[in-house]
Design an enzyme around this catalytic site. Structure first.
Site, PDB file in Angstrom:
ATOM      1  CG  HIS A 116      -0.460  -0.002   2.526  1.00 24.21           C
ATOM      2  ND1 HIS A 116      -0.155   1.149   3.234  1.00 24.21           N
ATOM      3  CD2 HIS A 116      -0.193  -1.018   3.373  1.00 24.21           C
ATOM      4  CE1 HIS A 116       0.268   0.844   4.436  1.00 24.21           C
ATOM      5  NE2 HIS A 116       0.273  -0.475   4.557  1.00 24.21           N
TER       6      HIS A 116
ATOM      7  CG  ASP B 265       2.544   0.263   7.930  1.00 24.38           C
ATOM      8  OD1 ASP B 265       2.143  -0.336   6.922  1.00 24.38           O
ATOM      9  OD2 ASP B 265       1.810   0.525   8.899  1.00 24.38           O
TER      10      ASP B 265
ATOM     11  CD  GLU C  84      -3.110  -1.655   5.353  1.00 23.78           C
ATOM     12  OE1 GLU C  84      -3.182  -2.659   6.093  1.00 23.78           O
ATOM     13  OE2 GLU C  84      -2.615  -0.565   5.737  1.00 23.78           O
ATOM     14  CD  GLU C  85      -1.479   2.118   7.508  1.00 22.28           C
ATOM     15  OE1 GLU C  85      -2.193   1.561   8.360  1.00 22.28           O
ATOM     16  OE2 GLU C  85      -0.269   1.907   7.404  1.00 22.28           O
TER      17      GLU C  85
ATOM     18  CG  ASP D  22       1.233  -3.858   4.907  1.00 23.57           C
ATOM     19  OD1 ASP D  22       2.043  -2.984   5.290  1.00 23.57           O
ATOM     20  OD2 ASP D  22       0.023  -3.832   5.180  1.00 23.57           O
TER      21      ASP D  22
ATOM     22  CG  HIS E 188       0.290   2.452  12.603  1.00 25.41           C
ATOM     23  ND1 HIS E 188      -0.888   1.829  12.995  1.00 25.41           N
ATOM     24  CD2 HIS E 188       0.543   2.003  11.335  1.00 25.41           C
ATOM     25  CE1 HIS E 188      -1.326   1.058  12.022  1.00 25.41           C
ATOM     26  NE2 HIS E 188      -0.471   1.144  11.001  1.00 25.41           N
TER      27      HIS E 188
END
Length: 458
Positions: A278, A290, A324-325, A352, A424
């Site tokens: 992503h 990420d 995606e998130e 991922d 994140h």
């Protein structure tokens, strides 16, 4: 003198020739990745020239344009964009929190905090007493009078005893995803959670959460693990008053794109193998692990195969998925688009899980493909790849199971021990990715795709 091979010997002779051919080509793949690779520079451009890429943001649009131009520069057979619609949430400019032990000489303590993705704002400064719960189940079992009018603090730690860190993450995910709903049911004014990360540090970890229609919406945020420990310790000394201000908010859905490139198959061009990750990321850090590493892994894998002149049997398509998130609209709309266009998809692979040293591949799909996956081990074992087992594919490729029942989905598996140091968090920056590990990951994926293309029988 004419030499005749009995059928058994003929089989082993052919098998040996194929193995030798595979070994030579895989060695070429690794040489290209490690000696002439472009993965690290491409990741640098994505992280440093664009930065964080949350869906609906200007940076996400910049990333789409960068990806499209980069793919065209590699002269793949086809480069295109798929128009999609994505959520648009912004963190805002106010994001602060602190606490004070009531009737104490302890100083007010400022906190490292991030709003959870999708949270509402506080509409000014929000102040309330804190009540702590160690698990989401403990909160569910609480009485409304224990929670109403207070700020719920969910302080569940990731289990450091878990060797596979994704299992530790999965066991805690619900405090982030469902915490606001369960606290809202009991009349809480807000919810703050312990960041889902293993290190004890000052980096808060954001991530998606959700609301339910019949439950009052309350602000939701994540504290750094270090601050979560400090708050928990303060609560042992007496009543704690918590102060929170955030101005995050939702905007109307925004237009965006999945970005795709492919090498056309020479024997079965109508049969497609999708690989990707992503393109979007959270709005803190630079989205390096990420999932900058994942999209770059797959772009580099396609570049390597193309550079080496490989003519695949099936069409190989790399997809940079958007959103995606906080919604997975890229994955969902891609699967529907493929089906609507009458495409035949025979396999998919996703990267991922960060840019760390590669360990192997998982299968999410029918058991009949497990023997195929495990047959790749002899060719890849010397490259320190040893995980070939059932497991998880990926969020973005997951919807393909609905459009194409029975399709095998494969997940790239790197070492997981450091992933949740950065997941994140503001620390997920380009400098956190090791150049050689990133290159090894790209080579592993290129080698896997080569073997899959050569051996899969839909």
């Amino acid at each position: 003198m004419k030499i005749r091979l009995v059928p058994g010997l003929l089989f082993w002779a052919i098998t040996f020739c194929h193995f030798a051919q595979d070994s030579l080509f895989i060695r070429q793949i690794y040489d290209e990745a490690l000696l002439r690779g472009e993965a690290y520079e491409n990741l640098r451009q994505l992280c440093k020239q664009i930065g964080p890429r949350l869906s609906g943001s200007a940076e996400a649009e910049m990333a789409v344009n960068w990806s499209y131009e980069k793919m065209n520069a590699y002269h793949f057979d086809r480069v295109t964009k798929q128009a999609i619609t994505v959520p648009h949430w912004e963190r805002g400019t106010k994001e602060s929190a602190w606490f004070k032990v009531v009737n104490s000489y302890m100083a007010t303590q400022k906190l490292h905090l991030l709003a959870l993705g999708g949270s509402i704002g506080t509409n000014g400064l929000l102040e309330a007493e804190v009540v702590e719960f160690k698990t989401l189940d403990a909160l569910k079992n609480a009485k409304p009078k224990e929670v109403a009018g207070k700020i719920v603090f969910l302080n569940q730690k990731m289990d450091a005893a878990q060797i596979q860190t994704f299992k530790a993450y999965g066991a805690c995910y619900a405090i982030r995803g469902n915490g606001a709903v369960e606290a809202g049911k009991l009349g809480a004014k807000a919810v703050v959670i312990r960041s889902l990360g293993l290190p004890i540090d000052q980096h808060p970890h954001t991530g998606s959460m959700h609301y339910e229609k019949e439950v009052p919406k309350i602000p939701a945020a994540a504290l750094s693990t270090q601050d979560a420990d400090a708050l928990s310790e303060a609560l042992t000394k007496g009543k704690v008053q918590f102060y929170l201000e955030m101005d995050c908010r939702d905007f109307p859905d925004a237009p965006s794109f999945n970005v795709m490139a492919e090498i056309k198959g020479s024997q079965n061009p109508e049969q497609i193998i999708t690989i990707g990750g992503h393109l979007d990321s959270w709005d803190t850090g630079e989205g390096a692990h990420d999932d900058g590493a994942g999209v770059i892994h797959c772009l580099e894998a396609l570049r390597i195969l193309n550079t080496l002149g490989y003519q695949p049997k099936h069409t190989i398509r790399v997809v940079f998925f958007m959103n995606e998130e906080n919604g997975n609209q890229g994955g969902q709309q891609y699967a529907k688009w493929c089906l609507a266009n009458g495409e035949q998809h025979i396999a998919a692979l996703e990267s991922d899980r960060g840019g760390f040293a590669p360990r192997g591949f998982n299968l999410d799909g029918p058991d009949q493909y497990l023997s195929l996956l495990q047959s790749f081990e002899p060719a890849l074992k010397s490259y320190d790849l040893h995980i070939f087992e059932k497991g998880y594919g990926g969020v973005d490729i997951g919807p393909l199971k609905t459009s194409y029942p029975g399709i095998p989905l494969f997940g790239f598996v790197p070492d997981s021990q450091r992933y949740f140091d950065y997941h994140h968090a503001p620390s997920d920056v380009f400098e956190s990715v090791n150049k050689r590990e990133l290159e090894l990951g790209a080579a592993a994926i290129a080698s896997f795709v080569y073997l899959l293309d050569q051996n899969i029988k839909p």
